[in-house]
Design a protein around this motif. Structure first.
Motif, short mmCIF file in Angstrom:
data_model
loop_
_atom_site.label_atom_id
_atom_site.label_comp_id
_atom_site.label_asym_id
_atom_site.label_seq_id
_atom_site.Cartn_x
_atom_site.Cartn_y
_atom_site.Cartn_z
N ALA A 77 0.84 -1.19 0.00
CA ALA A 77 0.00 0.00 0.00
C ALA A 77 0.88 1.25 0.00
O ALA A 77 2.06 1.18 0.35
CB ALA A 77 -0.91 0.01 1.23
N ILE A 139 -7.32 -0.79 4.26
CA ILE A 139 -6.58 0.27 4.97
C ILE A 139 -6.60 1.62 4.22
O ILE A 139 -6.06 2.60 4.71
CB ILE A 139 -5.12 -0.13 5.32
N MET A 144 -1.83 5.96 8.80
CA MET A 144 -0.90 4.95 9.31
C MET A 144 -0.06 5.48 10.47
O MET A 144 0.55 4.71 11.20
CB MET A 144 0.00 4.43 8.19
N ASP A 150 3.16 1.10 13.00
CA ASP A 150 3.26 1.72 11.69
C ASP A 150 3.92 3.10 11.78
O ASP A 150 4.74 3.46 10.94
CB ASP A 150 1.86 1.85 11.05
N PHE A 169 3.34 -7.63 15.24
CA PHE A 169 2.10 -7.18 15.88
C PHE A 169 0.91 -7.72 15.08
O PHE A 169 1.08 -8.22 13.97
CB PHE A 169 2.05 -5.65 16.00
N LEU A 171 -1.88 -7.71 12.71
CA LEU A 171 -2.27 -6.88 11.57
C LEU A 171 -3.78 -6.67 11.56
O LEU A 171 -4.53 -7.51 12.07
CB LEU A 171 -1.84 -7.54 10.26
N LEU A 172 -4.21 -5.57 10.97
CA LEU A 172 -5.64 -5.30 10.84
C LEU A 172 -6.31 -6.39 10.01
O LEU A 172 -5.73 -6.87 9.03
CB LEU A 172 -5.86 -3.95 10.14
N THR A 182 8.62 -0.86 5.47
CA THR A 182 8.33 0.47 4.93
C THR A 182 9.54 1.10 4.24
O THR A 182 10.65 1.04 4.77
CB THR A 182 7.86 1.42 6.06
N GLY A 208 4.55 0.65 1.78
CA GLY A 208 4.67 -0.40 2.79
C GLY A 208 4.14 -1.73 2.33
O GLY A 208 3.25 -1.81 1.47
N SER A 210 2.90 -5.64 3.99
CA SER A 210 2.64 -6.39 5.22
C SER A 210 2.92 -7.87 4.97
O SER A 210 2.67 -8.40 3.90
CB SER A 210 1.20 -6.17 5.68
N1 WA2 Z 1 -0.69 -2.82 6.09
C1 WA2 Z 1 -1.58 -3.84 6.19
N2 WA2 Z 1 -2.18 -4.22 7.32
C2 WA2 Z 1 -1.85 -3.54 8.44
C3 WA2 Z 1 -0.92 -2.48 8.42
C4 WA2 Z 1 -0.33 -2.13 7.19
N3 WA2 Z 1 0.56 -1.11 7.11
N4 WA2 Z 1 -0.83 -2.00 9.69
C5 WA2 Z 1 -1.66 -2.77 10.45
N5 WA2 Z 1 -2.27 -3.69 9.72
C6 WA2 Z 1 1.23 1.87 3.92
O1 WA2 Z 1 4.30 1.97 5.96
C7 WA2 Z 1 3.28 2.43 5.14
C8 WA2 Z 1 1.09 -0.62 5.86
C9 WA2 Z 1 1.76 0.71 6.09
C10 WA2 Z 1 2.31 1.33 4.81
#
Ligand code: WA2
Length: 281
Positions: A77, A139, A144, A150, A169, A171-172, A182, A208, A210
């Motif tokens: 993302a 997201i 973030m 993040d 951690f 994740l969402l 990142t 970023g 994940s």
């Molecule tokens: N991406 C997906 N799931 C997540 C998350 C994340 N961060 N954080 C918590 N759950 C766009 O560093 C920039 C991605 C963060 C990037």
């Protein structure tokens, strides 16, 4: 002799563990390089062109079609750096408000329905996600910088100019532990050998990725032979007083265990793979 058998067994375990650690580390490194290249793609075709050649549809299709380049990742993302003075203009342009990642009710956070998120409270700056791969489209519009892990990653990425990793951690929208990688995106004014302040100043966004550890390590180990024989754990060992298990199970005999080192490319984090036989001799 029994001693000979034990020593051969120990050597077999060491070899199998080292091989698995090497495969995991290599796959991680491959995906890290592609995430880095993606940050340059966004810099070139989104910020470097007027009008931009990338919108959510283009980003979504391109990242989906190049998913094979990023083994182990569950999604990528892109978030923009938005200062408070630019917030109103940004929200008007995009037609949505920047949202806070955390709500009172953690179950709502885990469902990750955008309507469950409140507008971000006033901050000096925000990092709203504007583009996302389909797998992490939940997201989009989230700030973030409003999530502890993040946020830390964003600050470290832009000051260093390198790819940085969070500690594990939840994740969402996932019930698993994961990590986020990142890279900062800078405007073209950034001089080579820039200072930290110059880097922060020239930052325009954050690319970023994940990594959902349990499902992705599982997939990787399944491709290797003798999964039935050994049990594998992956730890974040950055804090020596408290190892965090990122992947693994409880089975096996820890009295004979082999530890292989893992290098995920962020010098301020350390990782290890711990292996053992599932069955006693
Ligand atoms: N991406 C997906 N799931 C997540 C998350 C994340 N961060 N954080 C918590 N759950 C766009 O560093 C920039 C991605 C963060 C990037």
């Amino acid at each position: 002799t029994n001693e000979k058998i034990i020593s051969i067994r120990r050597e077999t375990l060491a070899n199998m563990c080292d091989e698995r650690a090497r495969v995991l580390q290599d796959q991680f490194n491959v995906s890290l390089n592609h995430v880095h290249a993606l940050s340059i793609l966004v810099s070139t075709f989104h910020h470097g062109k007027t009008p931009s050649a990338i919108d959510q549809k283009t980003f979504g299709e391109y990242t989906e079609r190049t998913n094979f380049e990023r083994p182990l990742t569950s999604g990528v993302a892109y978030a923009l750096k938005v200062t408070h003075s630019d917030r109103e203009k940004f929200e008007k342009e995009h037609g949505w408000t920047i949202k806070k990642m955390e709500t009172e009710d953690q179950t709502l956070v885990q469902d990750c329905v955008p309507e469950n998120f409140d507008p971000a409270p006033i901050q000096d700056e925000y990092a709203p996600v504007i583009f996302a791969q389909e797998t992490v489209s939940h997201i989009i519009s989230l700030d973030m910088m409003s999530g502890e892990e993040d946020r830390e990653n964003i600050l470290r990425a832009r000051a260093s100019g390198k790819g940085v990793l969070t500690s594990p951690f939840k994740l969402l929208k996932s019930n698993h532990l994961g990590v986020v990688l990142t890279f900062a995106v800078y405007d073209t004014s950034l001089p080579p050998n820039a200072t930290e302040e110059q880097r922060v100043e020239a930052t325009i966004g954050y690319l970023g990725a994940s990594y959902d550890m349990p499902s992705l390590v599982e997939k990787l180990l399944q491709q290797l032979a003798s999964k039935q024989t050994i049990a594998v754990d992956v730890y974040d060992t950055t804090n020596a007083s408290g190892l965090i298990k990122m992947y693994g199970s409880e089975i096996g005999d820890i009295s004979e265990q082999h530890i292989s080192s893992l290098d995920f490319g962020d010098p301020s984090r350390s990782h290890e793979m711990h292996c053992r036989f599932k069955h006693k001799l």
